[in-house]
Design an enzyme around this catalytic site. Sequence first.
Site, PDB file in Angstrom:
ATOM      1  N   GLY A 206       0.785  -0.965   0.365  1.00  0.00           N
ATOM      2  CA  GLY A 206       0.008   0.346   0.050  1.00  0.00           C
ATOM      3  C   GLY A 206       1.014   0.902   0.069  1.00  0.00           C
ATOM      4  O   GLY A 206       1.785   0.744  -0.422  1.00  0.00           O
ATOM      5  N   ASN A 207       0.663   2.220   0.396  1.00  0.00           N
ATOM      6  CA  ASN A 207       0.796   3.396   0.423  1.00  0.00           C
ATOM      7  C   ASN A 207       0.084   4.686   1.721  1.00  0.00           C
ATOM      8  O   ASN A 207      -0.958   4.503   1.700  1.00  0.00           O
ATOM      9  CB  ASN A 207       0.704   3.513  -1.132  1.00  0.00           C
ATOM     10  CG  ASN A 207      -0.593   5.040  -1.777  1.00  0.00           C
ATOM     11  OD1 ASN A 207      -0.868   5.389  -1.228  1.00  0.00           O
ATOM     12  ND2 ASN A 207      -1.005   4.218  -2.866  1.00  0.00           N
TER      13      ASN A 207
END
Length: 412
Positions: A206-207
């Site tokens: 993810g980020n």
Amino acid sequence: MRIVLGVGGGIAAYKVASLLRLFTEAGHDVTVIPTEASTRFVGTATWEALSGNPVSNSVFDDVHLVNHVRLGHEADLVVVAPATADLLAKAATGQAGDLLTNTLLMAHGPVLFAPAMHTEMWQHAATRANVETLRGRGAAVLEPASGRLTGADSGPGRLPEPQAIFDAAMALVQGRSDYQLPLAGRTVTISAGGTREPLDPVRFLGNRSSGKQGVALAVAARNAGATVRLLAAHMEVPAPAGVEVQRVETALELREAALAAAADSDVIIMSAAVADFRPAEVSDTKIKKRDDTADPVITLVRNPDILQELVEQRNASRAGSGQLVVGFAAETGDSQGDVLAYAQAKLQRKGCDLLVVNHVGIDKVFGQDSNAVVILSRAGSEPQEASGTKTEVSEAIIRRISFELNHVSPRA
């Protein structure tokens, strides 16, 4: 500011009491005009107690004050909520059978309708024609929210939340030089949040995106009169009221949703933080950490370039020649170039019309309440800077988009 608050005869009338409170607590003088039908849901005593003003729906009360003329003339703003299918039809055809419809005909200031009705009524051709008629005359008509309706049904037709109506009303007054919301009648699709690419049933790549900037853009576009579709990846903030929300998780899901939504969108804003890569293989079971095995090796593959595909789809469609595609770039500089140099190269590579550039890093942009961006144009105009809260930055971006739509010729 003197506000006339018209209340239509729908069950959502009870929510309008909260809207009235927002107006009065902001210091505005509000005169409530309920329709006769609406008093079956909320009585006049409630409106008088909350507004501090007498309430009537008859042209024959206080005739010496000529209220059917005076109220519309003196109002700085007229808001109708809930605006039922019946009220929209009466307003569009210029009927004047009670005090509220008389006031609408006499209104000199901006007028805002907040519709609420069953989905089939909202989507009926007659209602859509009435909405377009009102918008064509300069009135602002919000899109209803989607969700649970009276009974077991769900869909578009819910009254937007009182805060959303209040925000739209204030935005309308601030732009009252022409009484026209700049994106009225336009459909805007916005992606927000960060995609998540699964490794196994419990882990993902993810980020740091929180979705705050995308949500702020959705609010700004909604307040500018647009029909807003929000493609929501993982977000740490709730989606705003008065917009259509479609949930996605991965880059591939976002790609499918964005390409489909683009078919009827005037503007596409790709503000989501989309993963550039995804695992080549996804384990059906949790990857175990064992002492007797080697460290796992995760092979990544590229995700499709959604922004570039949207531009290509637009350019291949004659019907989409006037569509505006806006990208976001989260960049960091290095020894090979600075942020704007990388962003200019990305703009040329992607082919979008506008590119909003963020200089990202630890404690910058992601998850923060403020932002500073540079807006680059493929047409070659001077870069435009915008900074402040994410709300203020979003409003600047929407103003630029509105300008582009209204002043730039359709693309070949």
